[in-house]
Scaffold this motif. Sequence first.
Motif, short mmCIF file in Angstrom:
data_model
loop_
_atom_site.label_atom_id
_atom_site.label_comp_id
_atom_site.label_asym_id
_atom_site.label_seq_id
_atom_site.Cartn_x
_atom_site.Cartn_y
_atom_site.Cartn_z
N LEU A 74 2.91 -0.46 -0.65
CA LEU A 74 1.87 0.01 -1.06
C LEU A 74 0.80 -0.86 -0.07
O LEU A 74 -0.11 0.11 0.44
N ARG A 75 0.72 -2.12 -0.07
CA ARG A 75 -0.19 -2.83 0.92
C ARG A 75 0.02 -2.27 2.39
O ARG A 75 -1.15 -2.15 3.05
N ALA A 78 -1.44 1.09 2.87
CA ALA A 78 -3.20 0.96 2.82
C ALA A 78 -3.67 0.62 4.11
O ALA A 78 -4.76 0.85 4.26
N PRO A 106 -6.72 -4.17 1.76
CA PRO A 106 -5.46 -4.28 2.14
C PRO A 106 -4.97 -5.33 3.30
O PRO A 106 -3.42 -5.58 3.30
N GLN B 236 -6.03 2.83 -5.37
CA GLN B 236 -4.81 2.91 -4.91
C GLN B 236 -4.55 3.37 -3.29
O GLN B 236 -3.90 2.50 -2.94
N LEU B 238 -6.41 1.62 -1.27
CA LEU B 238 -6.36 0.38 -0.83
C LEU B 238 -5.20 -0.73 -1.21
O LEU B 238 -5.30 -1.89 -0.71
N GLY B 239 -4.33 -0.14 -1.81
CA GLY B 239 -3.42 -0.98 -2.13
C GLY B 239 -3.21 -1.37 -3.62
O GLY B 239 -2.29 -2.39 -3.73
N VAL B 240 -3.97 -1.04 -4.39
CA VAL B 240 -3.85 -1.57 -5.71
C VAL B 240 -2.85 -0.59 -6.56
O VAL B 240 -2.99 0.58 -6.39
#
Lengths: 260, 347
Positions: A74-75, A78, A106, B236, B238-240
Amino acid sequence: MSETALLTAKGLCVRLAGRVVLTDVSLALSAGHLVALVGPNGAGKTTLLRSLAGLIPCDGEIEIGGQALSSLPLRERAKRFGYLPQGHIVHWPLPARDIVALGRYPHGATDPARLSPKDAEAVLRAMQAVDVMEFSDRRVTELSGGERSRVALARALAVEAPVILADEPTASLDPRHQIDVMQNLRATADKSVLVIVVTHDLGLAARFADHVLVLREGRLVSQGTPAEALSEQVMADVFRISAYRAEYQREAVIVPWADI
Amino acid sequence: MSVEAVTLTNADAARRRIGATLALSAFVVLLMLISLGIGPVRLSPLAVAEALFGGGSEVSQVIVREIRLPRTLLALAIGAILGLSGAALQGLLRNPLASPELFGAPQSAAFGAVLVIALGLADVRSYALPVAAIIAAFGSVFGLLSIAGRNAGLLILILSGLAISSFAGAATALVMNLATNPFLVLEIAFWLLGSLEDRSFQHVMLAFPFIVAGGAMLLSQRNAFRALSLGEETAQSLGVDVGRLRLFVISGVALGVGGAVAVTGTIGFIGLVAPHLMRPAIGHDPGRLLIPSALAGSALLLAADIAVRIIPSTSDIKVGVLTSIIGVPFFLYLIMRERRALGGGVA
Protein backbone atom coordinates in the motif's frame (compact mmCIF):
# COMPACT_ATOMS: atom_id res chain seq x y z
CA MET A 1 3.38 7.70 -27.75
CA SER A 2 6.51 5.94 -28.76
CA GLU A 3 8.61 6.39 -25.58
CA THR A 4 8.70 3.67 -22.93
CA ALA A 5 5.40 3.69 -21.15
CA LEU A 6 5.32 4.68 -17.48
CA LEU A 7 1.86 3.33 -16.78
CA THR A 8 0.36 0.41 -18.66
CA ALA A 9 -2.86 -1.53 -18.30
CA LYS A 10 -3.70 -4.77 -20.06
CA GLY A 11 -7.17 -6.24 -20.28
CA LEU A 12 -8.54 -4.29 -17.34
CA CYS A 13 -11.97 -5.47 -16.21
CA VAL A 14 -13.87 -4.15 -13.19
CA ARG A 15 -17.09 -5.38 -11.67
CA LEU A 16 -18.77 -3.30 -8.99
CA ALA A 17 -21.74 -4.76 -7.13
CA GLY A 18 -22.24 -7.37 -9.84
CA ARG A 19 -22.29 -4.81 -12.65
CA VAL A 20 -19.53 -4.77 -15.27
CA VAL A 21 -18.13 -1.22 -15.22
CA LEU A 22 -14.94 -1.64 -17.26
CA THR A 23 -14.35 -4.15 -20.04
CA ASP A 24 -10.95 -5.04 -21.48
CA VAL A 25 -9.30 -1.63 -21.18
CA SER A 26 -5.68 -1.59 -22.35
CA LEU A 27 -3.48 1.48 -22.44
CA ALA A 28 0.13 2.61 -22.29
CA LEU A 29 0.91 6.14 -21.13
CA SER A 30 4.25 7.92 -20.85
CA ALA A 31 5.75 10.44 -18.49
CA GLY A 32 5.50 14.09 -19.45
CA HIS A 33 2.04 13.81 -20.94
CA LEU A 34 -1.23 15.37 -19.94
CA VAL A 35 -3.89 12.78 -20.68
CA ALA A 36 -7.58 13.66 -20.69
CA LEU A 37 -10.03 10.89 -19.89
CA VAL A 38 -13.45 11.73 -21.32
CA GLY A 39 -16.76 10.01 -21.89
CA PRO A 40 -20.47 10.35 -21.13
CA ASN A 41 -21.81 9.99 -17.58
CA GLY A 42 -21.50 6.41 -16.36
CA ALA A 43 -18.85 5.48 -18.93
CA GLY A 44 -16.48 4.32 -16.15
CA LYS A 45 -14.01 7.21 -16.05
CA THR A 46 -13.76 7.46 -12.27
CA THR A 47 -13.64 3.67 -11.99
CA LEU A 48 -10.73 3.55 -14.43
CA LEU A 49 -8.90 6.23 -12.45
CA ARG A 50 -9.48 4.35 -9.18
CA SER A 51 -8.34 1.04 -10.57
CA LEU A 52 -5.21 2.60 -12.05
CA ALA A 53 -4.38 3.90 -8.56
CA GLY A 54 -5.04 0.47 -7.09
CA LEU A 55 -7.94 1.75 -4.97
CA ILE A 56 -10.40 -0.89 -6.17
CA PRO A 57 -9.82 -4.52 -7.09
CA CYS A 58 -9.77 -5.32 -10.80
CA ASP A 59 -8.90 -8.10 -13.21
CA GLY A 60 -6.10 -7.57 -15.67
CA GLU A 61 -2.57 -6.25 -15.29
CA ILE A 62 -1.43 -2.78 -14.32
CA GLU A 63 2.24 -1.88 -14.38
CA ILE A 64 3.82 1.29 -13.06
CA GLY A 65 7.45 1.93 -13.99
CA GLY A 66 7.80 -1.71 -15.04
CA GLN A 67 6.48 -3.11 -11.72
CA ALA A 68 3.17 -4.90 -11.31
CA LEU A 69 0.87 -2.70 -9.21
CA SER A 70 -0.56 -5.74 -7.43
CA SER A 71 2.91 -6.68 -6.17
CA LEU A 72 3.43 -3.32 -4.46
CA PRO A 73 2.46 -2.80 -0.81
CA LEU A 74 0.00 0.00 0.00
CA ARG A 75 2.68 2.48 1.04
CA GLU A 76 4.68 1.93 -2.16
CA ARG A 77 1.61 2.38 -4.33
CA ALA A 78 0.83 5.58 -2.49
CA LYS A 79 4.25 7.00 -3.36
CA ARG A 80 3.59 6.47 -7.05
CA PHE A 81 0.24 8.23 -7.40
CA GLY A 82 -0.95 11.68 -6.45
CA TYR A 83 -4.69 11.06 -6.33
CA LEU A 84 -7.09 13.98 -6.47
CA PRO A 85 -10.70 12.88 -5.98
CA GLN A 86 -13.83 14.79 -6.94
CA GLY A 87 -15.12 17.50 -4.67
CA HIS A 88 -11.94 18.37 -2.70
CA ILE A 89 -13.52 17.15 0.52
CA VAL A 90 -11.93 18.08 3.83
CA HIS A 91 -13.91 17.01 6.86
CA TRP A 92 -12.26 19.13 9.53
CA PRO A 93 -11.32 22.81 9.44
CA LEU A 94 -7.57 22.21 9.22
CA PRO A 95 -5.05 24.82 8.07
CA ALA A 96 -4.21 24.61 4.35
CA ARG A 97 -0.59 23.86 5.15
CA ASP A 98 -1.49 20.72 7.12
CA ILE A 99 -3.65 19.51 4.24
CA VAL A 100 -0.82 19.93 1.74
CA ALA A 101 1.57 18.24 4.18
CA LEU A 102 -0.65 15.13 4.13
CA GLY A 103 0.74 14.63 0.63
CA ARG A 104 3.94 13.51 2.35
CA TYR A 105 2.09 10.79 4.29
CA PRO A 106 3.22 8.00 1.93
CA HIS A 107 6.82 9.07 2.56
CA GLY A 108 6.44 8.51 6.28
CA ALA A 109 5.74 12.14 7.21
CA THR A 110 2.51 11.34 9.03
CA ASP A 111 2.57 14.38 11.32
CA PRO A 112 2.49 17.82 9.64
CA ALA A 113 3.98 19.34 12.79
CA ARG A 114 7.12 17.25 12.44
CA LEU A 115 8.26 17.37 8.82
CA SER A 116 11.80 16.48 7.89
CA PRO A 117 13.60 19.23 5.92
CA LYS A 118 13.12 17.13 2.79
CA ASP A 119 9.37 16.82 3.33
CA ALA A 120 9.04 20.50 4.29
CA GLU A 121 10.73 21.44 1.02
CA ALA A 122 8.40 19.23 -0.98
CA VAL A 123 5.40 20.84 0.73
CA LEU A 124 6.80 24.28 0.04
CA ARG A 125 7.47 23.44 -3.62
CA ALA A 126 3.92 22.16 -4.07
CA MET A 127 2.42 25.20 -2.39
CA GLN A 128 4.50 27.57 -4.46
CA ALA A 129 3.73 25.70 -7.69
CA VAL A 130 0.01 26.40 -7.32
CA ASP A 131 0.44 29.67 -5.45
CA VAL A 132 -1.28 28.88 -2.15
CA MET A 133 1.43 30.18 0.19
CA GLU A 134 -0.69 33.18 1.12
CA PHE A 135 -3.39 31.07 2.77
CA SER A 136 -1.01 28.60 4.35
CA ASP A 137 -2.45 29.19 7.83
CA ARG A 138 -6.09 29.66 6.85
CA ARG A 139 -8.58 26.89 7.46
CA VAL A 140 -9.49 25.14 4.21
CA THR A 141 -13.17 25.19 5.11
CA GLU A 142 -13.04 28.99 5.03
CA LEU A 143 -11.49 29.18 1.56
CA SER A 144 -13.44 29.79 -1.65
CA GLY A 145 -14.05 26.91 -4.05
CA GLY A 146 -11.23 28.05 -6.33
CA GLU A 147 -8.76 28.41 -3.47
CA ARG A 148 -9.76 25.04 -2.07
CA SER A 149 -9.21 23.33 -5.42
CA ARG A 150 -5.70 24.77 -5.50
CA VAL A 151 -4.95 23.50 -1.99
CA ALA A 152 -6.23 20.07 -3.01
CA LEU A 153 -4.01 20.12 -6.08
CA ALA A 154 -1.02 21.19 -3.98
CA ARG A 155 -1.72 18.20 -1.69
CA ALA A 156 -1.64 15.83 -4.67
CA LEU A 157 1.52 17.49 -6.02
CA ALA A 158 3.27 17.26 -2.65
CA VAL A 159 3.36 13.47 -3.03
CA GLU A 160 5.90 14.18 -5.82
CA ALA A 161 4.68 11.02 -7.49
CA PRO A 162 5.45 10.08 -11.09
CA VAL A 163 1.71 9.94 -11.83
CA ILE A 164 -1.05 12.42 -10.93
CA LEU A 165 -4.64 11.23 -11.23
CA ALA A 166 -7.22 14.01 -11.04
CA ASP A 167 -10.95 13.35 -11.07
CA GLU A 168 -12.86 16.32 -12.51
CA PRO A 169 -10.59 18.91 -10.94
CA THR A 170 -12.34 21.72 -12.83
CA ALA A 171 -15.92 20.80 -11.92
CA SER A 172 -17.88 23.65 -10.30
CA LEU A 173 -15.10 26.19 -10.85
CA ASP A 174 -15.49 29.43 -12.76
CA PRO A 175 -13.68 29.71 -16.14
CA ARG A 176 -10.72 31.59 -14.67
CA HIS A 177 -10.12 28.88 -12.08
CA GLN A 178 -10.71 26.09 -14.60
CA ILE A 179 -7.92 27.50 -16.76
CA ASP A 180 -5.83 27.99 -13.64
CA VAL A 181 -6.14 24.33 -12.61
CA MET A 182 -5.45 23.05 -16.13
CA GLN A 183 -2.40 25.30 -16.49
CA ASN A 184 -1.06 23.97 -13.22
CA LEU A 185 -1.59 20.38 -14.37
CA ARG A 186 -0.01 21.21 -17.73
CA ALA A 187 3.04 22.66 -15.96
CA THR A 188 3.24 19.53 -13.80
CA ALA A 189 3.18 17.29 -16.89
CA ASP A 190 5.93 19.41 -18.41
CA LYS A 191 8.13 18.41 -15.45
CA SER A 192 7.92 14.84 -16.84
CA VAL A 193 5.03 13.70 -14.68
CA LEU A 194 2.21 11.67 -16.19
CA VAL A 195 -1.01 13.55 -15.49
CA ILE A 196 -4.38 11.91 -16.14
CA VAL A 197 -7.42 14.17 -15.86
CA VAL A 198 -11.04 13.09 -15.93
CA THR A 199 -13.16 15.85 -17.40
CA HIS A 200 -16.49 16.55 -19.06
CA ASP A 201 -15.12 19.67 -20.65
CA LEU A 202 -14.08 18.62 -24.15
CA GLY A 203 -12.90 22.15 -24.86
CA LEU A 204 -10.41 22.08 -21.99
CA ALA A 205 -9.37 18.55 -22.95
CA ALA A 206 -8.64 19.64 -26.53
CA ARG A 207 -6.86 22.77 -25.41
CA PHE A 208 -4.56 21.28 -22.76
CA ALA A 209 -4.15 17.53 -23.31
CA ASP A 210 -1.50 15.77 -25.39
CA HIS A 211 -3.50 12.62 -25.46
CA VAL A 212 -7.21 11.91 -25.09
CA LEU A 213 -8.83 8.64 -23.98
CA VAL A 214 -12.51 8.22 -24.81
CA LEU A 215 -14.52 5.77 -22.71
CA ARG A 216 -17.98 4.55 -23.58
CA GLU A 217 -19.91 2.00 -21.56
CA GLY A 218 -16.71 0.76 -19.94
CA ARG A 219 -14.73 0.33 -23.14
CA LEU A 220 -11.91 2.44 -24.49
CA VAL A 221 -13.32 3.36 -27.91
CA SER A 222 -10.91 6.02 -29.11
CA GLN A 223 -7.55 7.51 -28.23
CA GLY A 224 -4.92 9.78 -29.71
CA THR A 225 -4.25 13.48 -30.03
CA PRO A 226 -7.30 15.61 -29.21
CA ALA A 227 -8.12 16.14 -32.88
CA GLU A 228 -7.85 12.41 -33.64
CA ALA A 229 -9.51 11.03 -30.55
CA LEU A 230 -12.38 13.51 -30.63
CA SER A 231 -13.08 13.14 -34.35
CA GLU A 232 -16.45 14.07 -35.79
CA GLN A 233 -17.31 10.39 -35.88
CA VAL A 234 -16.48 9.91 -32.18
CA MET A 235 -18.37 13.04 -31.19
CA ALA A 236 -21.41 11.70 -33.02
CA ASP A 237 -21.17 8.06 -31.85
CA VAL A 238 -20.08 8.55 -28.24
CA PHE A 239 -21.39 11.94 -27.20
CA ARG A 240 -24.24 12.24 -29.76
CA ILE A 241 -23.37 15.83 -30.47
CA SER A 242 -21.80 17.86 -33.24
CA ALA A 243 -18.98 20.27 -32.50
CA TYR A 244 -17.43 23.39 -33.89
CA ARG A 245 -13.83 22.51 -34.75
CA ALA A 246 -10.92 24.82 -35.42
CA GLU A 247 -7.31 25.46 -34.56
CA TYR A 248 -6.04 28.40 -32.56
CA GLN A 249 -2.40 29.00 -31.63
CA ARG A 250 -1.63 25.48 -32.85
CA GLU A 251 -4.03 23.87 -30.34
CA ALA A 252 -7.22 22.06 -31.32
CA VAL A 253 -10.42 23.96 -30.58
CA ILE A 254 -13.49 21.82 -30.01
CA VAL A 255 -16.72 23.48 -28.95
CA PRO A 256 -19.72 21.21 -28.40
CA TRP A 257 -22.43 22.69 -30.59
CA ALA A 258 -25.68 20.78 -31.01
CA ASP A 259 -27.26 17.43 -30.26
CA ILE A 260 -27.83 15.05 -33.11
CA MET B 1 8.32 32.95 2.42
CA SER B 2 11.14 30.64 3.39
CA VAL B 3 10.99 27.19 4.90
CA GLU B 4 11.89 28.72 8.26
CA ALA B 5 8.93 31.08 8.11
CA VAL B 6 6.58 28.18 7.48
CA THR B 7 7.96 26.13 10.35
CA LEU B 8 7.79 29.18 12.62
CA THR B 9 4.05 29.69 12.24
CA ASN B 10 3.68 26.04 13.04
CA ALA B 11 5.74 26.23 16.22
CA ASP B 12 3.25 28.73 17.66
CA ALA B 13 0.35 26.34 17.32
CA ALA B 14 2.51 23.52 18.70
CA ARG B 15 3.41 25.58 21.77
CA ARG B 16 -0.25 26.35 22.40
CA ARG B 17 -1.15 22.67 22.11
CA ILE B 18 1.61 21.54 24.45
CA GLY B 19 0.75 24.30 26.91
CA ALA B 20 -2.91 23.31 26.97
CA THR B 21 -2.03 19.64 27.38
CA LEU B 22 0.34 20.31 30.27
CA ALA B 23 -2.14 22.60 32.01
CA LEU B 24 -4.84 19.98 31.65
CA SER B 25 -2.51 17.28 33.02
CA ALA B 26 -1.81 19.42 36.07
CA PHE B 27 -5.55 19.97 36.52
CA VAL B 28 -6.15 16.21 36.37
CA VAL B 29 -3.51 15.64 39.06
CA LEU B 30 -5.14 18.29 41.24
CA LEU B 31 -8.56 16.67 40.75
CA MET B 32 -7.07 13.31 41.74
CA LEU B 33 -5.71 14.81 44.97
CA ILE B 34 -9.09 16.40 45.73
CA SER B 35 -10.87 13.15 44.91
CA LEU B 36 -8.58 11.25 47.28
CA GLY B 37 -9.28 13.78 50.02
CA ILE B 38 -13.07 13.55 49.95
CA GLY B 39 -14.98 11.19 52.17
CA PRO B 40 -16.06 10.78 55.79
CA VAL B 41 -12.56 11.93 56.73
CA ARG B 42 -11.70 15.08 54.77
CA LEU B 43 -8.05 15.46 53.84
CA SER B 44 -6.42 18.45 52.18
CA PRO B 45 -4.68 17.86 48.82
CA LEU B 46 -1.37 18.37 50.61
CA ALA B 47 -2.16 15.75 53.25
CA VAL B 48 -3.26 13.40 50.46
CA ALA B 49 0.00 13.87 48.58
CA GLU B 50 1.89 13.22 51.81
CA ALA B 51 -0.06 10.04 52.56
CA LEU B 52 0.35 8.81 48.98
CA PHE B 53 4.11 8.90 49.25
CA GLY B 54 4.28 7.24 52.64
CA GLY B 55 4.11 10.29 54.93
CA GLY B 56 1.47 11.44 57.41
CA SER B 57 -0.41 9.24 59.86
CA GLU B 58 -0.93 5.55 59.27
CA VAL B 59 -4.71 6.04 59.25
CA SER B 60 -4.58 8.62 56.50
CA GLN B 61 -2.23 6.34 54.55
CA VAL B 62 -4.72 3.47 54.74
CA ILE B 63 -7.62 5.76 53.82
CA VAL B 64 -5.86 7.26 50.82
CA ARG B 65 -3.89 4.33 49.47
CA GLU B 66 -6.22 1.44 50.13
CA ILE B 67 -9.74 2.81 50.38
CA ARG B 68 -9.84 5.78 48.06
CA LEU B 69 -7.10 5.19 45.52
CA PRO B 70 -8.96 2.48 43.55
CA ARG B 71 -11.95 4.77 43.06
CA THR B 72 -9.76 7.64 41.91
CA LEU B 73 -7.69 5.45 39.60
CA LEU B 74 -10.83 4.04 38.03
CA ALA B 75 -12.24 7.54 37.48
CA LEU B 76 -8.93 8.54 35.88
CA ALA B 77 -8.68 5.53 33.58
CA ILE B 78 -12.34 5.21 32.67
CA GLY B 79 -12.71 8.93 32.00
CA ALA B 80 -9.60 8.73 29.81
CA ILE B 81 -10.74 5.75 27.77
CA LEU B 82 -14.21 7.26 27.28
CA GLY B 83 -12.74 10.57 26.09
CA LEU B 84 -10.29 8.73 23.85
CA SER B 85 -13.03 6.50 22.42
CA GLY B 86 -15.17 9.53 21.62
CA ALA B 87 -12.30 11.31 19.88
CA ALA B 88 -11.38 8.15 17.95
CA LEU B 89 -14.95 7.54 16.77
CA GLN B 90 -15.30 11.19 15.77
CA GLY B 91 -12.04 10.87 13.84
CA LEU B 92 -13.02 7.62 12.15
CA LEU B 93 -16.44 8.88 11.10
CA ARG B 94 -15.28 12.46 10.54
CA ASN B 95 -18.24 13.49 12.54
CA PRO B 96 -18.42 15.62 15.69
CA LEU B 97 -21.54 13.84 16.93
CA ALA B 98 -19.99 10.39 17.14
CA SER B 99 -19.43 8.85 20.55
CA PRO B 100 -19.65 5.44 22.25
CA GLU B 101 -22.92 6.10 24.07
CA LEU B 102 -24.71 7.48 21.01
CA PHE B 103 -23.76 4.26 19.24
CA GLY B 104 -25.08 2.08 22.04
CA ALA B 105 -21.67 0.67 23.02
CA PRO B 106 -21.94 1.08 26.82
CA GLN B 107 -25.58 0.01 26.78
CA SER B 108 -24.64 -3.15 24.87
CA ALA B 109 -21.67 -3.79 27.13
CA ALA B 110 -24.00 -3.47 30.12
CA PHE B 111 -26.34 -6.00 28.55
CA GLY B 112 -23.46 -8.44 28.09
CA ALA B 113 -22.42 -8.05 31.71
CA VAL B 114 -25.98 -8.20 33.07
CA LEU B 115 -26.61 -11.39 31.14
CA VAL B 116 -23.57 -13.02 32.72
CA ILE B 117 -24.65 -11.93 36.21
CA ALA B 118 -28.29 -12.94 35.75
CA LEU B 119 -27.44 -16.35 34.38
CA GLY B 120 -25.26 -16.86 37.42
CA LEU B 121 -22.29 -17.62 35.18
CA ALA B 122 -19.93 -15.53 37.22
CA ASP B 123 -19.82 -13.23 40.22
CA VAL B 124 -19.27 -9.51 39.78
CA ARG B 125 -15.53 -9.77 40.23
CA SER B 126 -14.72 -12.34 37.59
CA TYR B 127 -13.06 -11.70 34.24
CA ALA B 128 -16.13 -13.22 32.57
CA LEU B 129 -17.84 -9.88 33.17
CA PRO B 130 -15.50 -7.63 31.16
CA VAL B 131 -15.14 -10.28 28.48
CA ALA B 132 -18.91 -10.47 28.00
CA ALA B 133 -19.14 -6.67 28.08
CA ILE B 134 -16.38 -6.36 25.48
CA ILE B 135 -17.96 -8.90 23.15
CA ALA B 136 -21.31 -7.13 23.37
CA ALA B 137 -19.71 -3.70 22.83
CA PHE B 138 -17.78 -5.00 19.83
CA GLY B 139 -20.96 -6.45 18.39
CA SER B 140 -22.81 -3.16 18.77
CA VAL B 141 -20.14 -0.90 17.21
CA PHE B 142 -19.39 -3.41 14.46
CA GLY B 143 -23.10 -3.82 13.79
CA LEU B 144 -23.65 -0.09 13.70
CA LEU B 145 -20.84 0.56 11.24
CA SER B 146 -22.00 -2.33 9.05
CA ILE B 147 -25.58 -1.06 9.01
CA ALA B 148 -24.57 2.54 8.37
CA GLY B 149 -22.04 1.57 5.71
CA ARG B 150 -19.02 3.50 4.50
CA ASN B 151 -19.19 7.28 4.37
CA ALA B 152 -22.36 7.23 6.43
CA GLY B 153 -23.83 10.60 7.29
CA LEU B 154 -24.89 12.00 10.62
CA LEU B 155 -28.54 11.01 10.38
CA ILE B 156 -27.92 7.38 9.51
CA LEU B 157 -25.32 7.00 12.26
CA ILE B 158 -27.49 8.56 14.93
CA LEU B 159 -30.61 6.67 13.91
CA SER B 160 -28.73 3.35 13.86
CA GLY B 161 -27.14 4.24 17.20
CA LEU B 162 -30.55 5.01 18.66
CA ALA B 163 -31.88 1.68 17.42
CA ILE B 164 -28.95 -0.27 18.82
CA SER B 165 -28.96 1.43 22.22
CA SER B 166 -32.76 0.98 22.47
CA PHE B 167 -32.35 -2.67 21.62
CA ALA B 168 -29.60 -3.14 24.18
CA GLY B 169 -31.75 -1.35 26.77
CA ALA B 170 -34.73 -3.55 25.96
CA ALA B 171 -32.62 -6.70 26.12
CA THR B 172 -31.26 -5.64 29.50
CA ALA B 173 -34.80 -4.93 30.72
CA LEU B 174 -35.87 -8.37 29.52
CA VAL B 175 -33.08 -10.04 31.47
CA MET B 176 -34.10 -8.14 34.60
CA ASN B 177 -37.75 -8.91 33.89
CA LEU B 178 -37.05 -12.62 33.75
CA ALA B 179 -34.69 -12.67 36.70
CA THR B 180 -36.25 -14.50 39.65
CA ASN B 181 -34.13 -13.14 42.45
CA PRO B 182 -35.31 -9.63 43.52
CA PHE B 183 -31.99 -8.83 45.23
CA LEU B 184 -30.20 -9.60 42.01
CA VAL B 185 -32.51 -7.26 40.11
CA LEU B 186 -31.86 -4.47 42.59
CA GLU B 187 -28.13 -5.03 42.37
CA ILE B 188 -28.20 -4.91 38.57
CA ALA B 189 -30.38 -1.80 38.55
CA PHE B 190 -28.01 0.09 40.85
CA TRP B 191 -25.00 -1.04 38.91
CA LEU B 192 -26.60 0.09 35.63
CA LEU B 193 -26.79 3.65 36.93
CA GLY B 194 -23.03 3.82 36.78
CA SER B 195 -21.01 4.38 39.92
CA LEU B 196 -17.48 4.34 41.25
CA GLU B 197 -18.46 3.77 44.89
CA ASP B 198 -16.75 1.12 46.95
CA ARG B 199 -14.45 -0.07 44.23
CA SER B 200 -11.36 -2.02 45.23
CA PHE B 201 -8.04 -2.84 43.63
CA GLN B 202 -9.68 -6.03 42.38
CA HIS B 203 -11.89 -3.86 40.21
CA VAL B 204 -8.90 -1.87 39.05
CA MET B 205 -7.16 -5.09 38.01
CA LEU B 206 -10.33 -6.22 36.24
CA ALA B 207 -10.66 -3.11 34.10
CA PHE B 208 -7.10 -1.86 33.59
CA PRO B 209 -5.69 -4.49 31.21
CA PHE B 210 -8.59 -3.97 28.80
CA ILE B 211 -8.55 -0.19 29.10
CA VAL B 212 -4.81 -0.05 28.48
CA ALA B 213 -5.03 -2.42 25.50
CA GLY B 214 -7.96 -0.52 23.99
CA GLY B 215 -6.27 2.83 24.54
CA ALA B 216 -3.06 1.60 22.91
CA MET B 217 -4.98 0.36 19.88
CA LEU B 218 -6.74 3.70 19.44
CA LEU B 219 -3.58 5.77 19.94
CA SER B 220 -1.66 3.64 17.43
CA GLN B 221 -3.98 4.94 14.70
CA ARG B 222 -3.60 8.64 15.44
CA ASN B 223 -1.88 9.50 12.16
CA ALA B 224 -4.37 7.56 10.10
CA PHE B 225 -7.19 9.71 11.54
CA ARG B 226 -5.40 12.74 10.17
CA ALA B 227 -5.20 11.31 6.65
CA LEU B 228 -8.84 10.29 6.97
CA SER B 229 -9.75 13.99 7.18
CA LEU B 230 -9.57 13.90 3.39
CA GLY B 231 -12.10 11.08 3.11
CA GLU B 232 -11.64 7.31 2.95
CA GLU B 233 -10.69 7.17 -0.71
CA THR B 234 -7.96 9.79 -0.47
CA ALA B 235 -6.68 8.30 2.79
CA GLN B 236 -6.39 4.97 1.03
CA SER B 237 -4.55 6.62 -1.85
CA LEU B 238 -2.09 7.98 0.74
CA GLY B 239 -1.35 4.49 1.97
CA VAL B 240 -3.82 4.14 4.88
CA ASP B 241 -5.32 0.68 5.23
CA VAL B 242 -8.85 1.92 5.94
CA GLY B 243 -10.30 -1.52 6.62
CA ARG B 244 -7.66 -2.20 9.26
CA LEU B 245 -8.18 1.24 10.77
CA ARG B 246 -11.90 0.60 11.19
CA LEU B 247 -11.24 -2.76 12.83
CA PHE B 248 -8.69 -1.19 15.19
CA VAL B 249 -11.09 1.54 16.23
CA ILE B 250 -14.00 -0.83 16.74
CA SER B 251 -11.82 -3.22 18.77
CA GLY B 252 -10.17 -0.45 20.76
CA VAL B 253 -13.50 1.14 21.67
CA ALA B 254 -15.02 -2.24 22.54
CA LEU B 255 -12.07 -3.23 24.77
CA GLY B 256 -11.99 0.11 26.55
CA VAL B 257 -15.72 0.66 26.95
CA GLY B 258 -16.38 -3.01 27.74
CA GLY B 259 -13.65 -3.05 30.39
CA ALA B 260 -14.95 0.19 31.89
CA VAL B 261 -18.62 -0.78 31.93
CA ALA B 262 -17.82 -4.13 33.51
CA VAL B 263 -16.67 -2.45 36.74
CA THR B 264 -18.73 0.74 36.88
CA GLY B 265 -21.89 0.24 34.85
CA THR B 266 -22.78 2.74 32.17
CA ILE B 267 -21.28 6.20 32.40
CA GLY B 268 -22.41 8.25 29.42
CA PHE B 269 -21.57 11.37 27.47
CA ILE B 270 -17.95 11.78 28.53
CA GLY B 271 -16.87 10.52 25.10
CA LEU B 272 -19.12 13.00 23.33
CA VAL B 273 -18.20 16.03 25.41
CA ALA B 274 -14.43 15.64 25.93
CA PRO B 275 -13.25 16.19 22.31
CA HIS B 276 -15.48 19.26 21.96
CA LEU B 277 -13.95 20.83 25.04
CA MET B 278 -10.48 20.40 23.58
CA ARG B 279 -11.00 21.61 19.98
CA PRO B 280 -10.78 25.34 20.80
CA ALA B 281 -7.32 24.85 22.34
CA ILE B 282 -5.92 21.98 20.27
CA GLY B 283 -7.52 22.54 16.87
CA HIS B 284 -9.46 20.08 14.77
CA ASP B 285 -6.66 17.68 13.84
CA PRO B 286 -8.25 14.35 14.83
CA GLY B 287 -4.88 12.73 15.55
CA ARG B 288 -3.74 15.46 17.94
CA LEU B 289 -7.09 15.49 19.73
CA LEU B 290 -6.73 11.96 21.08
CA ILE B 291 -4.52 12.51 24.13
CA PRO B 292 -6.04 15.85 25.17
CA SER B 293 -9.52 14.27 24.86
CA ALA B 294 -8.41 11.43 27.12
CA LEU B 295 -7.19 13.98 29.67
CA ALA B 296 -10.42 15.95 29.38
CA GLY B 297 -12.38 12.73 29.88
CA SER B 298 -10.39 12.00 33.06
CA ALA B 299 -10.98 15.51 34.33
CA LEU B 300 -14.71 15.30 33.61
CA LEU B 301 -15.20 11.97 35.34
CA LEU B 302 -13.01 12.90 38.32
CA ALA B 303 -14.94 16.16 38.68
CA ALA B 304 -18.30 14.42 38.35
CA ASP B 305 -17.27 11.81 40.91
CA ILE B 306 -16.16 14.58 43.30
CA ALA B 307 -19.46 16.39 42.70
CA VAL B 308 -21.64 13.40 43.60
CA ARG B 309 -19.83 13.16 46.92
CA ILE B 310 -20.14 16.87 47.68
CA ILE B 311 -23.70 17.57 46.51
CA PRO B 312 -25.88 17.25 49.61
CA SER B 313 -28.64 14.69 49.09
CA THR B 314 -30.52 12.13 51.16
CA SER B 315 -29.28 9.17 49.11
CA ASP B 316 -26.18 8.90 46.92
CA ILE B 317 -26.36 10.36 43.45
CA LYS B 318 -24.76 7.96 40.98
CA VAL B 319 -22.02 9.44 38.83
CA GLY B 320 -23.48 7.93 35.63
CA VAL B 321 -26.73 9.76 36.32
CA LEU B 322 -24.89 13.04 36.77
CA THR B 323 -22.83 12.73 33.55
CA SER B 324 -26.00 12.01 31.58
CA ILE B 325 -27.89 14.90 33.20
CA ILE B 326 -25.09 17.22 32.12
CA GLY B 327 -24.28 15.43 28.86
CA VAL B 328 -27.71 15.29 27.27
CA PRO B 329 -28.26 19.07 27.24
CA PHE B 330 -24.78 19.38 25.75
CA PHE B 331 -25.78 16.87 23.08
CA LEU B 332 -28.89 18.97 22.34
CA TYR B 333 -26.69 22.03 22.04
CA LEU B 334 -24.45 20.21 19.56
CA ILE B 335 -27.48 19.16 17.52
CA MET B 336 -28.56 22.78 17.42
CA ARG B 337 -25.11 23.82 16.27
CA GLU B 338 -24.94 21.10 13.62
CA ARG B 339 -28.56 21.38 12.54
CA ARG B 340 -27.67 22.90 9.21
CA ALA B 341 -25.69 19.79 8.33
CA LEU B 342 -28.44 17.60 9.73
CA GLY B 343 -31.36 19.33 8.05
CA GLY B 344 -29.61 20.15 4.80
CA GLY B 345 -29.37 16.51 3.82
CA VAL B 346 -25.59 16.70 3.81
CA ALA B 347 -25.74 13.69 6.09
